[in-house]
Design an enzyme around this catalytic site. Structure first.
Site, short mmCIF file in Angstrom:
data_model
loop_
_atom_site.label_atom_id
_atom_site.label_comp_id
_atom_site.label_asym_id
_atom_site.label_seq_id
_atom_site.Cartn_x
_atom_site.Cartn_y
_atom_site.Cartn_z
N ASN A 1 -12.50 5.97 9.72
CA ASN A 1 -13.04 6.01 8.36
C ASN A 1 -14.01 4.83 8.21
O ASN A 1 -13.95 3.86 8.96
CB ASN A 1 -11.92 5.98 7.31
CG ASN A 1 -11.01 4.78 7.44
OD1 ASN A 1 -11.11 3.99 8.38
ND2 ASN A 1 -10.10 4.61 6.50
N CYS B 1 -4.64 -2.75 3.26
CA CYS B 1 -5.35 -1.62 3.88
C CYS B 1 -5.33 -1.84 5.38
O CYS B 1 -5.95 -2.79 5.88
CB CYS B 1 -6.78 -1.54 3.36
SG CYS B 1 -7.76 -0.23 4.14
N THR C 1 -6.50 0.11 8.04
CA THR C 1 -7.78 0.27 8.73
C THR C 1 -8.76 -0.80 8.31
O THR C 1 -9.61 -1.25 9.09
CB THR C 1 -8.39 1.66 8.48
OG1 THR C 1 -8.51 1.87 7.07
CG2 THR C 1 -7.53 2.76 9.10
N GLY C 2 -8.63 -1.26 7.04
CA GLY C 2 -9.48 -2.35 6.57
C GLY C 2 -9.23 -3.64 7.33
O GLY C 2 -10.17 -4.39 7.64
N ASN D 1 0.90 -1.16 0.00
CA ASN D 1 0.00 0.00 0.00
C ASN D 1 0.93 1.21 0.00
O ASN D 1 1.60 1.48 0.99
CB ASN D 1 -0.87 -0.05 1.25
CG ASN D 1 -1.95 1.01 1.33
OD1 ASN D 1 -2.56 1.17 2.37
ND2 ASN D 1 -2.22 1.74 0.25
N HIS E 1 -16.05 1.49 6.96
CA HIS E 1 -15.77 0.19 6.37
C HIS E 1 -17.03 -0.67 6.35
O HIS E 1 -17.81 -0.67 7.31
CB HIS E 1 -14.69 -0.56 7.16
CG HIS E 1 -13.34 0.06 7.03
ND1 HIS E 1 -12.45 -0.30 6.05
CD2 HIS E 1 -12.74 1.04 7.75
CE1 HIS E 1 -11.34 0.43 6.17
NE2 HIS E 1 -11.50 1.24 7.20
N ASN F 1 -6.41 10.81 -1.06
CA ASN F 1 -6.51 9.67 -1.97
C ASN F 1 -5.97 10.03 -3.36
O ASN F 1 -5.76 11.20 -3.69
CB ASN F 1 -7.96 9.21 -2.10
CG ASN F 1 -8.41 8.35 -0.95
OD1 ASN F 1 -7.60 7.69 -0.29
ND2 ASN F 1 -9.70 8.34 -0.69
N GLU G 1 -10.64 0.23 -1.77
CA GLU G 1 -10.60 1.44 -0.97
C GLU G 1 -11.32 2.61 -1.63
O GLU G 1 -11.21 2.83 -2.84
CB GLU G 1 -9.15 1.84 -0.68
CG GLU G 1 -8.41 0.88 0.23
CD GLU G 1 -7.19 1.50 0.86
OE1 GLU G 1 -7.29 2.62 1.40
OE2 GLU G 1 -6.12 0.87 0.82
N ARG G 2 -12.02 3.33 -0.80
CA ARG G 2 -12.73 4.54 -1.24
C ARG G 2 -11.75 5.54 -1.86
O ARG G 2 -10.79 5.96 -1.22
CB ARG G 2 -13.41 5.13 0.00
CG ARG G 2 -14.13 6.43 -0.19
CD ARG G 2 -14.69 6.94 1.12
NE ARG G 2 -13.68 7.09 2.15
CZ ARG G 2 -13.86 7.78 3.28
NH1 ARG G 2 -15.02 8.32 3.53
NH2 ARG G 2 -12.89 7.87 4.17
N CYS H 1 -5.83 6.29 7.77
CA CYS H 1 -5.15 5.29 6.94
C CYS H 1 -4.17 4.56 7.83
O CYS H 1 -3.20 5.15 8.31
CB CYS H 1 -4.44 5.96 5.76
SG CYS H 1 -3.46 4.82 4.76
N GLY H 2 -4.42 3.27 8.06
CA GLY H 2 -3.60 2.51 9.00
C GLY H 2 -2.20 2.23 8.50
O GLY H 2 -1.22 2.42 9.24
N ASN H 3 -2.06 1.74 7.26
CA ASN H 3 -0.72 1.53 6.71
C ASN H 3 0.03 2.84 6.63
O ASN H 3 1.25 2.90 6.86
CB ASN H 3 -0.80 0.89 5.32
CG ASN H 3 -1.23 -0.57 5.38
OD1 ASN H 3 -0.85 -1.30 6.30
ND2 ASN H 3 -2.00 -1.00 4.40
N ASN I 1 -15.14 2.07 2.42
CA ASN I 1 -14.14 1.08 2.04
C ASN I 1 -14.78 -0.31 2.11
O ASN I 1 -15.39 -0.66 3.13
CB ASN I 1 -12.93 1.14 2.99
CG ASN I 1 -12.26 2.48 2.96
OD1 ASN I 1 -11.59 2.84 2.01
ND2 ASN I 1 -12.46 3.27 4.03
#
Length: 276
Positions: A159, A219, A221-222, A13, A161, A66, A210-211, A75-77, A192
């Site tokens: 965000n 992802c 957060t995903g 990512n 999901h 984005n 992802e959105r 965004c976790g990553n 997402n």
């Protein structure tokens, strides 16, 4: 405008990271889309902007854009790459920092083995907080996708999901259900779309559309949202190893009201300058 940047990734990512503390950064949506272009620009899934903190008790402000130029909440990553960037660039000598985002404060920590753990905060489930149009906060919700009904679990990790359980992520209809879910009218701010395959109580596979970016190799957060959804549905137990197409994350969650902890790598690919 000449900008110095770092190209980084978390499990594939990928990000362009900009230091907005030591240089002036003001980018239009058109400039963001140019930078995101993998043929004419640098190329990224998201652009991360480091800014000075605007509130007491935190070290930095963290903004995420984005590839389509839209700004998003989390965004976790990217959070792991953010922590690696500010430390490697000498913006801080702390190995654990507090960072403000559009939806609250997160706390990344550099581990001794080079991995980064991020306290992503507690997940939220109320439809209004996603946001998701529903008169119920049930763990499993039905969603109509052009005549096909699927079951989803909705989770906010700062965000939105929507997590769909699938038998096999390799054959899951990500290319079709991903964009239909992302732009579904019951998600006023888009969403997402996660596709979760449970392997056993402590391991799973995941793909995420992802959105604003489309399907990415990973992802963060995903992965957090998928594990939370799996635990709430009685399918997973913390901690969970989540295999994405770009690599593996470890997600831990102790239950309602508790923060989600995400651990994984953050890698700098190269640094450079670009003129806009």
């Amino acid at each position: 405008m000449r900008l110095r940047f770092s190209k980084m990734h978390g499990l594939g990512n990928d990000f362009v990271v900009l230091d907005g503390v030591r240089q002036q950064v003001s980018l239009s949506p058109e400039q963001l889309r140019f930078l995101a272009d993998r043929h004419f620009g640098v190329g990224f899934d998201q652009l991360l902007l480091v800014e000075p903190a605007t509130q007491p008790g935190v070290d930095f402000r963290y903004r995420i854009f984005n590839a389509d130029g839209s700004e998003v909440e989390q965004c976790g990553n990217g959070a792991r790459c953010f922590a690696r960037f500010v430390f490697d660039q000498g913006l801080t000598d702390k190995r654990e920092i507090r960072v403000e985002t559009k939806k609250g404060v997160i706390a990344p920590r550099l581990e001794a083995d080079g991995q980064v753990t991020v306290d992503m905060g507690a997940p939220r489930f109320a439809p209004a907080e996603i946001p998701f149009i529903s008169d119920s906060d049930a763990v499993v919700q039905s969603l109509d996708l052009d005549g096909t009904t699927v079951d989803i679990s909705v989770v906010s990790m700062g965000n939105p999901h929507a997590v769909q359980l699938v038998a096999d992520v390799d054959t899951a209809p990500v290319a079709v259900h991903g964009p239909l879910t992302e732009s579904h009218p019951r998600f006023p701010e888009r969403v997402n779309a996660g596709f979760l395959q449970v392997l056993d109580r402590h391991s799973a596979r995941l793909r995420v559309y992802e959105r604003g970016s489309g399907e990415t190799l990973a992802c963060g957060t995903g992965a957090c949202a998928a594990v939370v959804a799996g635990i709430r549905r009685g399918l997973l137990d913390s901690p969970v190893r989540v295999a994405t197409r770009g690599g593996e994350l470890t997600i831990a969650w102790a239950g309602p009201g508790q923060p989600v902890l995400m651990t994984g790598p953050a890698v700098t690919v190269f640094t450079g300058e670009i003129e806009l």
